[in-house]
Design an enzyme around this catalytic site. Structure first.
Site, PDB file in Angstrom:
ATOM      1  N   CYS A   1      71.604   5.773  40.799  1.00  0.00           N
ATOM      2  CA  CYS A   1      71.826   5.535  42.224  1.00  0.00           C
ATOM      3  C   CYS A   1      73.242   4.999  42.394  1.00  0.00           C
ATOM      4  O   CYS A   1      73.643   4.061  41.702  1.00  0.00           O
ATOM      5  CB  CYS A   1      70.809   4.524  42.757  1.00  0.00           C
ATOM      6  SG  CYS A   1      71.026   4.102  44.510  1.00  0.00           S
TER       7      CYS A   1
ATOM      8  N   CYS B   1      81.914  -9.738  52.840  1.00  0.00           N
ATOM      9  CA  CYS B   1      81.299  -8.402  52.810  1.00  0.00           C
ATOM     10  C   CYS B   1      79.978  -8.438  52.052  1.00  0.00           C
ATOM     11  O   CYS B   1      79.870  -9.033  50.981  1.00  0.00           O
ATOM     12  CB  CYS B   1      82.253  -7.412  52.145  1.00  0.00           C
ATOM     13  SG  CYS B   1      81.582  -5.743  51.973  1.00  0.00           S
TER      14      CYS B   1
ATOM     15  N   ASP C   1      79.627   0.153  25.760  1.00  0.00           N
ATOM     16  CA  ASP C   1      78.284   0.117  26.334  1.00  0.00           C
ATOM     17  C   ASP C   1      77.212   0.417  25.295  1.00  0.00           C
ATOM     18  O   ASP C   1      76.171   0.971  25.613  1.00  0.00           O
ATOM     19  CB  ASP C   1      78.190   1.107  27.498  1.00  0.00           C
ATOM     20  CG  ASP C   1      76.967   0.865  28.370  1.00  0.00           C
ATOM     21  OD1 ASP C   1      76.479  -0.270  28.410  1.00  0.00           O
ATOM     22  OD2 ASP C   1      76.489   1.828  28.996  1.00  0.00           O
TER      23      ASP C   1
END
Length: 394
Positions: free
Chosen positions: A263, A213, A156
């Protein structure tokens, strides 16, 4: 949301000194998988550098729409992201690895504790960049010793499209929330990559198992998903509380609730998470003091105390002022009038970003007449235009 700007570890080594046999092909890959498990990785797969060509098209569309917001580093040299060979022409195989960080309690429960701050599950422990990179480097050194080939390590921190590569390597698939979903670990995988000059057997890409979904889209407080598999980062609470350097836009402040760093909503609601608890590494466990910290205590952090509390934590990277901005938005959403004095105290903070957020928090907690009285005394002395605008708007 995840992001990084720079950094790559490059490892070279001797060509099998004191080794009689050089492993290659399937034997080398099998041994690599065993070593990866020993080092604490929960899953591993190998893919071709050319495997993510279709993802490149979607990435360019994302940039053209401006959905990356102020994350200019994403738009820098996009060709290096969309093709691993653009980052390193010598790569022949891409090894993708995952570490399960599934939380031991539902991250959505803290949203009901309005006087506490919600820190994203991945940031409640030591910085995953540091934890995973140590393991990656150890595995890469092993691979160099066994193959004699050059490698590069990423976690990352460089122009690597980890999630499309992970899907191509069979670790999971990119769900409708754009994050990787695994049948074994749900939406809770840290990803790392090793680019190698070794030619290793490829794994089959995983298929999409989201079906009909849409739980991750429906739960998003700020409607950050304009369509399945599309994210507008400018509306994402992770972006707003971490990458965004300025005031939180007014249209999103109430929706942020008590989320003070990131979040987890779209991740936490994923039904595949029921498989995510097995094999969790204790080194990634949450710190007790970061599970449900009280907003009243966080609001009192000066720079030194902030750095001490978040030592080795990814939270430290956003700095004290941006963090206190987030805490004040949460205070304003708390409905707890007892927290108003914390916001009032921060009206004199040295940071205009903090003062502006304090104005908004007060406007949500105190009676109108008291707020008007505070405004009358503060606006004349306030030198920053943006803070004066907060007073006027409130």
């Amino acid at each position: 949301m995840a992001g990084g700007r720079a950094g790559v570890a490059e490892l070279r080594g001797p060509r099998l000194l004191n080794k009689a046999v050089k492993l290659s092909g399937a034997d080398l890959k099998a041994a690599l998988a065993r070593e990866a498990r020993t080092l604490g990785f929960d899953c591993i797969g190998v893919t071709d550098p050319e495997a993510i060509a279709p993802a490149g098209k979607h990435f360019y569309e994302f940039l053209e729409a401006g959905a990356h917001g102020d994350m200019d580093w994403l738009a820098a040299s996009p060709e290096r992201r969309t093709d691993p060979r653009g980052l390193w022409p010598g790569v022949r195989s891409v090894i993708m690895l995952g570490v399960n960080y599934g939380p031991d309690e539902n991250p959505l429960h803290i949203l009901e504790k309005r006087s506490c701050g919600a820190i994203s599950a991945y940031a409640q422990g030591d910085d995953y960049h540091d934890v995973i990179k140590k393991r990656l480097k150890a595995l890469a050194r092993w691979l160099v010793a066994m193959s004699g080939d050059e490698v590069k390590v990423f976690v990352d921190t460089a122009a690597v499209m980890e999630k499309p590569l992970a899907q191509a390597a069979g670790l999971g698939w990119q769900g409708k929330h754009t994050n990787l979903v695994s049948r074994e670990f749900g939406s809770w995988l840290f990803l790392g990559a090793i680019y190698t000059a070794s030619d290793l057997p490829r794994d089959e890409a995983d298929d999409d198992h989201c079906g009909s979904c849409r739980a991750c889209q429906d739960i998003c407080p700020t409607a950050a998903f304009p369509a399945p598999y599309q994210l507008d980062a400018r509306r994402c609470i992770s972006y707003l509380t971490i990458e965004n350097k300025g005031p939180i836009p007014h249209e999103f402040r109430k929706a942020i609730g008590n989320r003070i760093y990131g979040c987890d909503d779209c991740l936490a609601v994923c039904p595949w998470n029921k498989f995510a608890q097995e094999g969790r590494e204790t080194k990634l466990a949450a710190r007790a003091e970061l599970r449900a910290p009280e907003l009243s205590q966080l609001a009192r952090l000066d720079d030194g105390a902030f750095r001490a509390l978040f030592a080795k934590s990814p939270v430290k990277r956003i700095g004290r002022d941006r963090f206190i901005r987030n805490v004040l938005i949460a205070i304003g959403n708390s409905g707890d009038a007892l927290l108003a004095h914390e916001a009032e105290r921060l009206l004199d903070d040295a940071s205009a970003l903090v003062r502006g957020a304090a104005v908004w928090a007060l406007s949500q907690l105190v009676e109108r007449e008291k707020f008007k009285s505070l405004a009358a005394g503060a606006m004349g002395a306030e030198a920053d235009f943006s803070v004066r605008e907060e007073w006027r708007r409130a």
